[in-house]
Design an enzyme around this catalytic site. Sequence first.
Site, mmCIF file in Angstrom:
data_model
loop_
_atom_site.group_PDB
_atom_site.id
_atom_site.type_symbol
_atom_site.label_atom_id
_atom_site.label_comp_id
_atom_site.label_asym_id
_atom_site.label_seq_id
_atom_site.Cartn_x
_atom_site.Cartn_y
_atom_site.Cartn_z
ATOM 1 N N ASP A 69 6.163 3.730 -0.325
ATOM 2 C CA ASP A 69 6.801 3.036 0.794
ATOM 3 C C ASP A 69 7.397 4.104 1.718
ATOM 4 O O ASP A 69 6.669 4.708 2.502
ATOM 5 C CB ASP A 69 7.835 2.077 0.192
ATOM 6 N N GLY B 40 6.628 -0.173 -12.133
ATOM 7 C CA GLY B 40 5.603 -0.836 -11.330
ATOM 8 C C GLY B 40 4.170 -0.424 -11.593
ATOM 9 O O GLY B 40 3.241 -1.161 -11.273
ATOM 10 N N GLU C 158 1.342 5.898 -9.267
ATOM 11 C CA GLU C 158 2.436 5.112 -8.683
ATOM 12 C C GLU C 158 1.900 3.773 -8.194
ATOM 13 O O GLU C 158 0.734 3.661 -7.812
ATOM 14 C CB GLU C 158 3.061 5.940 -7.542
ATOM 15 N N ASP C 159 2.752 2.761 -8.222
ATOM 16 C CA ASP C 159 2.320 1.448 -7.740
ATOM 17 C C ASP C 159 2.210 1.408 -6.221
ATOM 18 O O ASP C 159 1.199 0.995 -5.677
ATOM 19 C CB ASP C 159 3.270 0.338 -8.247
ATOM 20 N N ASP D 63 7.092 -5.917 -8.701
ATOM 21 C CA ASP D 63 8.056 -7.017 -8.823
ATOM 22 C C ASP D 63 8.813 -7.319 -7.549
ATOM 23 O O ASP D 63 8.931 -6.485 -6.649
ATOM 24 C CB ASP D 63 9.094 -6.660 -9.889
ATOM 25 N N LYS E 252 2.165 1.970 2.210
ATOM 26 C CA LYS E 252 2.550 1.363 3.493
ATOM 27 C C LYS E 252 2.832 2.506 4.457
ATOM 28 O O LYS E 252 3.983 2.948 4.588
ATOM 29 C CB LYS E 252 3.840 0.544 3.336
ATOM 30 N N ARG F 191 5.671 -9.537 -11.864
ATOM 31 C CA ARG F 191 4.866 -8.375 -12.297
ATOM 32 C C ARG F 191 3.580 -8.839 -12.979
ATOM 33 O O ARG F 191 2.587 -8.127 -12.978
ATOM 34 C CB ARG F 191 5.648 -7.511 -13.288
ATOM 35 N N PHE G 83 6.435 -7.121 2.035
ATOM 36 C CA PHE G 83 6.915 -6.961 0.669
ATOM 37 C C PHE G 83 5.925 -7.636 -0.274
ATOM 38 O O PHE G 83 5.689 -8.837 -0.182
ATOM 39 C CB PHE G 83 8.317 -7.541 0.498
ATOM 40 N N VAL G 84 5.354 -6.871 -1.185
ATOM 41 C CA VAL G 84 4.296 -7.407 -2.046
ATOM 42 C C VAL G 84 4.739 -7.462 -3.512
ATOM 43 O O VAL G 84 5.648 -6.733 -3.931
ATOM 44 C CB VAL G 84 2.993 -6.586 -1.920
HETATM 45 P P1 IMP Z 1 9.848 4.619 -1.732
HETATM 46 O O1 IMP Z 1 10.746 5.583 -2.409
HETATM 47 O O2 IMP Z 1 10.473 3.995 -0.514
HETATM 48 O O3 IMP Z 1 8.465 5.139 -1.441
HETATM 49 O O4 IMP Z 1 9.735 3.388 -2.683
HETATM 50 C C1 IMP Z 1 8.866 3.288 -3.644
HETATM 51 C C2 IMP Z 1 9.265 2.173 -4.598
HETATM 52 O O5 IMP Z 1 9.890 1.056 -3.950
HETATM 53 C C3 IMP Z 1 8.013 1.640 -5.199
HETATM 54 O O6 IMP Z 1 7.648 2.374 -6.330
HETATM 55 C C4 IMP Z 1 8.416 0.234 -5.542
HETATM 56 O O7 IMP Z 1 9.077 0.235 -6.792
HETATM 57 C C5 IMP Z 1 9.410 -0.143 -4.474
HETATM 58 N N1 IMP Z 1 8.729 -0.902 -3.420
HETATM 59 C C6 IMP Z 1 8.352 -0.482 -2.206
HETATM 60 N N2 IMP Z 1 7.726 -1.441 -1.527
HETATM 61 C C7 IMP Z 1 7.661 -2.507 -2.354
HETATM 62 C C8 IMP Z 1 7.105 -3.839 -2.233
HETATM 63 O O8 IMP Z 1 6.504 -4.232 -1.222
HETATM 64 N N3 IMP Z 1 7.245 -4.630 -3.316
HETATM 65 C C9 IMP Z 1 7.885 -4.250 -4.450
HETATM 66 N N4 IMP Z 1 8.411 -3.027 -4.608
HETATM 67 C C10 IMP Z 1 8.305 -2.175 -3.574
HETATM 68 MG MG MG Z 2 8.004 1.813 -8.284
#
Ligand code: IMP
Ligand code: MG
Length: 177
Positions: free
Chosen positions: A104, A45, A100-101, A160, A132, A166, A153-154
């Site tokens: 979450d 991402g 990082e993208d 993606d 977020k 993407r 969800f973006v």
């Molecule tokens: P975390 O481990 O829950 O912080 O998740 C992080 C990963 O989940 C990010 O690097 C994204 O790849 C994916 N992710 C979280 N939210 C979104 C979203 O809104 N759109 C797309 N991918 C997401």
């Molecule tokens: Mg990611």
Amino acid sequence: MSADYTVRPMLSAAEIATRVDALAVEINSYFEPTENLIVVGLLRGSFIFIADLVRRLSLPVEVDFIEAASYGSSTQSSRQVRILKDLHTTVEGLDVLLVEDIVDTGHTLSHVLRLLATRHPNRLEVCALLSKPSRREEEIDARWIGFEIPDEFVVGYGIDYAQRNRNMPYIGAVEFA
Ligand code: IMP
Ligand code: MG
């Protein structure tokens, strides 16, 4: 391509570019130009963000990538994270900027940060394009965040939905039909 969702624009390409400019100014002044900085992109991402960000850095940098995957239900706080592709570089003694993208729940980033910390970098900092905060389950100490967004969800600008979108130049929220 047919899809059963639409994308509502949230952050335009121009807004993203302005914010990436500002982040790069801060990062340029934060790190010493010691030739020890490595910018690490978390695949997949972050690939567009890191490409735009490093082109605005005036510091000497190396670039490397790491890929992680998380499994299990996103509602479980003990989610497992697995490394699919590790770094080429030995980061001991280097200044590492992890890019990082989107943060979450925070599980992916905290796992990768713990892993990299065991390798004794001189510094370990995080720059995430999106966050977020309302979704956070693990605290993340990210020095730079591009935008805080609501729990939607973006997609776009590298991010993606089921591997699509993407390549959108802006970021939008997915709206299911
Ligand atoms: P975390 O481990 O829950 O912080 O998740 C992080 C990963 O989940 C990010 O690097 C994204 O790849 C994916 N992710 C979280 N939210 C979104 C979203 O809104 N759109 C797309 N991918 C997401
Ligand atoms: Mg990611």
